[in-house]
Enzyme design. Structure first.
Site, PDB file in Angstrom:
ATOM      1  CG  ASP A  35      25.355  11.568  19.291  1.00 14.64           C
ATOM      2  OD1 ASP A  35      26.224  11.941  18.479  1.00 14.64           O
ATOM      3  OD2 ASP A  35      25.321  10.415  19.755  1.00 14.64           O
ATOM      4  CG  LEU A  37      24.689  13.673  14.968  1.00 12.79           C
ATOM      5  CD1 LEU A  37      23.812  14.334  13.911  1.00 12.79           C
ATOM      6  CD2 LEU A  37      24.234  12.230  15.199  1.00 12.79           C
ATOM      7  CD  GLU A  86      35.773   9.899  19.286  1.00  5.42           C
ATOM      8  OE1 GLU A  86      35.914   8.839  18.641  1.00  5.42           O
ATOM      9  OE2 GLU A  86      35.238  10.905  18.812  1.00  5.42           O
ATOM     10  CB  THR A 136      34.577  -0.265  29.053  1.00  6.61           C
ATOM     11  OG1 THR A 136      35.260  -1.442  28.657  1.00  6.61           O
ATOM     12  CG2 THR A 136      35.629   0.786  29.320  1.00  6.61           C
ATOM     13  CG  ASP A 137      35.066  -5.643  30.366  1.00  8.11           C
ATOM     14  OD1 ASP A 137      35.257  -4.865  29.415  1.00  8.11           O
ATOM     15  OD2 ASP A 137      34.943  -6.878  30.207  1.00  8.11           O
ATOM     16  CD  GLU A 138      38.043  -2.627  26.039  1.00  9.69           C
ATOM     17  OE1 GLU A 138      39.053  -2.023  25.668  1.00  9.69           O
ATOM     18  OE2 GLU A 138      37.097  -2.916  25.273  1.00  9.69           O
ATOM     19  CE1 TYR A 161      36.300   3.430  25.022  1.00 12.48           C
ATOM     20  CE2 TYR A 161      37.048   1.202  25.500  1.00 12.48           C
ATOM     21  CZ  TYR A 161      36.037   2.144  25.458  1.00 12.48           C
ATOM     22  OH  TYR A 161      34.764   1.799  25.866  1.00 12.48           O
ATOM     23  CE  LYS A 165      33.865   4.787  28.924  1.00 10.65           C
ATOM     24  NZ  LYS A 165      32.663   5.631  28.591  1.00 10.65           N
ATOM     25  CG  ASN A 260      38.955 -11.931  19.570  1.00 13.54           C
ATOM     26  OD1 ASN A 260      37.983 -11.813  20.325  1.00 13.54           O
ATOM     27  ND2 ASN A 260      39.965 -11.078  19.573  1.00 13.54           N
ATOM     28  N   PRO A 293      48.774  -3.646  18.924  1.00 17.40           N
ATOM     29  CG  PRO A 293      49.772  -1.616  18.286  1.00 17.40           C
ATOM     30  CD  PRO A 293      48.640  -2.532  17.964  1.00 17.40           C
TER      31      PRO A 293
HETATM   32  N1  LIG Z   1      30.396  -1.066  22.637  1.00 16.66           N
HETATM   33  C1  LIG Z   1      30.777  -1.771  23.687  1.00 16.66           C
HETATM   34  O1  LIG Z   1      31.017  -2.970  23.585  1.00 16.66           O
HETATM   35  C2  LIG Z   1      30.885  -1.105  25.038  1.00 16.66           C
HETATM   36  C3  LIG Z   1      31.113  -1.909  26.171  1.00 16.66           C
HETATM   37  C4  LIG Z   1      31.170  -1.304  27.422  1.00 16.66           C
HETATM   38  C5  LIG Z   1      31.013   0.063  27.544  1.00 16.66           C
HETATM   39  N2  LIG Z   1      30.817   0.821  26.433  1.00 16.66           N
HETATM   40  C6  LIG Z   1      30.635   2.275  26.609  1.00 16.66           C
HETATM   41  O2  LIG Z   1      29.298   2.578  26.198  1.00 16.66           O
HETATM   42  C7  LIG Z   1      29.246   3.868  25.617  1.00 16.66           C
HETATM   43  C8  LIG Z   1      28.613   3.788  24.244  1.00 16.66           C
HETATM   44  O3  LIG Z   1      29.362   2.907  23.416  1.00 16.66           O
HETATM   45  P1  LIG Z   1      28.971   2.659  21.897  1.00 16.66           P
HETATM   46  O4  LIG Z   1      29.557   1.370  21.497  1.00 16.66           O
HETATM   47  O5  LIG Z   1      27.528   2.912  21.725  1.00 16.66           O
HETATM   48  O6  LIG Z   1      29.788   3.835  21.196  1.00 16.66           O
HETATM   49  P2  LIG Z   1      29.605   4.470  19.741  1.00 16.66           P
HETATM   50  O7  LIG Z   1      30.971   4.861  19.322  1.00 16.66           O
HETATM   51  O8  LIG Z   1      28.806   3.577  18.865  1.00 16.66           O
HETATM   52  O9  LIG Z   1      28.727   5.780  20.014  1.00 16.66           O
HETATM   53  C9  LIG Z   1      29.227   6.908  20.681  1.00 16.66           C
HETATM   54  C10 LIG Z   1      28.275   8.058  20.450  1.00 16.66           C
HETATM   55  O10 LIG Z   1      28.790   9.204  21.161  1.00 16.66           O
HETATM   56  C11 LIG Z   1      28.736  10.331  20.312  1.00 16.66           C
HETATM   57  N3  LIG Z   1      29.807  11.269  20.716  1.00 16.66           N
HETATM   58  C12 LIG Z   1      31.146  11.075  20.600  1.00 16.66           C
HETATM   59  N4  LIG Z   1      31.804  12.151  21.074  1.00 16.66           N
HETATM   60  C13 LIG Z   1      30.865  13.039  21.493  1.00 16.66           C
HETATM   61  C14 LIG Z   1      30.930  14.316  22.087  1.00 16.66           C
HETATM   62  N5  LIG Z   1      32.090  14.937  22.320  1.00 16.66           N
HETATM   63  N6  LIG Z   1      29.764  14.948  22.417  1.00 16.66           N
HETATM   64  C15 LIG Z   1      28.567  14.342  22.169  1.00 16.66           C
HETATM   65  N7  LIG Z   1      28.453  13.138  21.585  1.00 16.66           N
HETATM   66  C16 LIG Z   1      29.587  12.473  21.276  1.00 16.66           C
HETATM   67  C17 LIG Z   1      28.938   9.786  18.906  1.00 16.66           C
HETATM   68  O11 LIG Z   1      28.444  10.674  17.916  1.00 16.66           O
HETATM   69  C18 LIG Z   1      28.158   8.473  18.992  1.00 16.66           C
HETATM   70  O12 LIG Z   1      26.808   8.668  18.633  1.00 16.66           O
HETATM   71  C19 LIG Z   1      30.674   4.391  25.604  1.00 16.66           C
HETATM   72  O13 LIG Z   1      30.830   5.233  26.722  1.00 16.66           O
HETATM   73  C20 LIG Z   1      31.534   3.136  25.744  1.00 16.66           C
HETATM   74  O14 LIG Z   1      32.741   3.424  26.394  1.00 16.66           O
HETATM   75  C21 LIG Z   1      30.747   0.271  25.183  1.00 16.66           C
END
Ligand SMILES: NC(=O)c1ccc[n+]([C@@H]2O[C@H](COP(=O)([O-])OP(=O)(O)OC[C@H]3O[C@@H](n4cnc5c(N)ncnc54)[C@H](O)[C@@H]3O)[C@@H](O)[C@H]2O)c1
Length: 361
Positions: A35, A37, A86, A136-138, A161, A165, A260, A293
């Protein structure tokens, strides 16, 4: 023989919960958490993991060729689960650069190096290796009043975003089709639960309400999302990586469609019961603000495939999951304070002003 997992993005919301779920299932699992961080990665969420002998942390950017190459060669994973991204739509509207860099280029770098590592494996090591890309489903865009996203839905991402993805999903698909890399992709709906960064909808509602601040609802609050408790998501990922067919994609959702506004009302009503306000109701704090938006109207996901083929379905209802989440945040004030006392401040993002200002320069 226990597995050796590389988890990318394991200091973020879902990654932390996933590591927790792996260690809960088999405490002998070896894990290398990679990670960078960013603001979203939080080492304070990982104190439980640090107590496990098989857990290691590497602070690295997934785009860094040398560090990722060395990590793969030294750790020798049997499985890779790729969360690092991200992940906040509003931030992608203000500053898409980081999304393109990490979600597209970073995923490309990881696929390239992980395939090189896989290609050199032999025998049973090669047979058991899997790479799971978490998406993601988005990527499917927005639905009208009817219908559900299925694995065959057309890709139609609307935000920077979801576009980034979608690009990473396409790269993943290509690495399977072209190179025979044993990949699986999951497309999941909105998650909620412990350790979620305070900028996302549910923690924003909860933390603003507890502080007596307005609870912002975008537009008229009629946008609909499907909500999944994060531990259910983690179990689904384990199911897919262990039982899924390589090259396939699996949709994961909670069968919990909600606007929401209804979500905010449900949460605030529960909060009235669990931690009553001195005067009045938390519902009085609801405040409608300018819409995002390009705000997608409705997401809803069919989980027929994963249910029929792999036997997974969510265990939590929205009510049981949201009660657990409220209690978790109330019991972890120190974790929240650790974030809010740093650089991050809860505030409005995603109106696109920041990007317009960059373009003017
Ligand atoms: N949160 C949701 O509701 C959701 C739903 C569907 C899918 N996802 C997917 O699940 C995954 C995790 O989501 P989340 O909500 O835990 O995200 P988050 O933003 O909470 O965590 C992302 C993590 O990735 C790390 N990171 C970011 N850029 C990095 C890089 N270049 N190299 C190494 N580490 C990096 C960050 O430090 C962080 O710890 C993502 O891929 C997201 O697209 C999330």
């Amino acid at each position: 023989m226990s597995e050796k997992y590389i988890v990318t993005g394991g200091a973020g919301f879902i990654g932390v919960n996933f590591i927790y779920s792996l260690l809960k299932k088999d405490s002998a699992t070896q894990i290398l958490n990679i990670d960078k961080l960013t603001y979203a990665g939080n080492p304070n969420s990982l104190t439980f993991a640090s107590q496990h002998q098989g857990y290691r942390f590497l602070k690295a950017d997934i785009i860094d060729e040398k560090l990722i190459f060395n990590a793969l060669d030294e750790f020798k994973p049997t499985k890779i689960v790729h969360f690092a991204a991200e992940s906040h739509v509003d931030r992608s509207i203000d500053g898409p650069d980081a999304f393109v860099r990490t979600n597209i280029m970073g995923t490309y770098n990881l696929l390239k190096l992980a395939f090189r590592y896989f290609d050199a494996l032999t025998g049973s090591q090669k047979d058991r290796f899997r790479f799971l890309h978490v998406s993601t489903d988005e990527v499917f865009g927005s639905l009208g009043k009817q219908g559900f996203f299925t694995e065959d839905s057309r890709y139609a991402p609307n935000s920077p975003y979801s576009a980034s993805k979608a690009a990473s999903d396409h790269l993943t698909r290509a690495w399977h089709k072209t190179y025979g890399f044993p990949l699986l992709t999951t497309n999941c709906s909105n998650n909620y639960g412990p350790y979620q960064f305070p900028e996302k909808l549910i923690p924003v509602i909860l933390l603003n309400a507890l502080e007596g601040k307005p609870v912002p609802i975008y537009g008229d609050g009629s946008n609909i999302r499907d909500w999944l408790y994060v531990e259910d998501h983690c179990e689904a990922i384990q199911t897919v990586i262990n039982k899924g067919k390589t090259g396939e994609t699996y949709n994961i959702g909670g069968a919990n469609e909600m606007s929401n506004l209804r979500l905010a009302e449900t949460l605030l009503t529960l909060l009235d019961e669990i931690r009553p306000k001195k005067k009045g109701s938390y519902l009085d704090l609801i405040s409608f603000v300018k819409d995002r938006p390009g705000h997608d109207m409705r997401y809803a996901i069919s989980i027929d495939k994963i249910k029929k083929e792999l036997g997974w379905q969510p265990k939590e209802s929205f009510l049981s999951g949201i009660k657990k989440t409220i209690h978790w945040y109330l019991e972890h004030e120190g974790w929240v304070k650790g974030i809010l006392s740093g650089e991050y401040k809860i505030g409005r993002l995603g109106l696109g002003e920041a990007l317009k200002n960059v373009l003017k320069r």
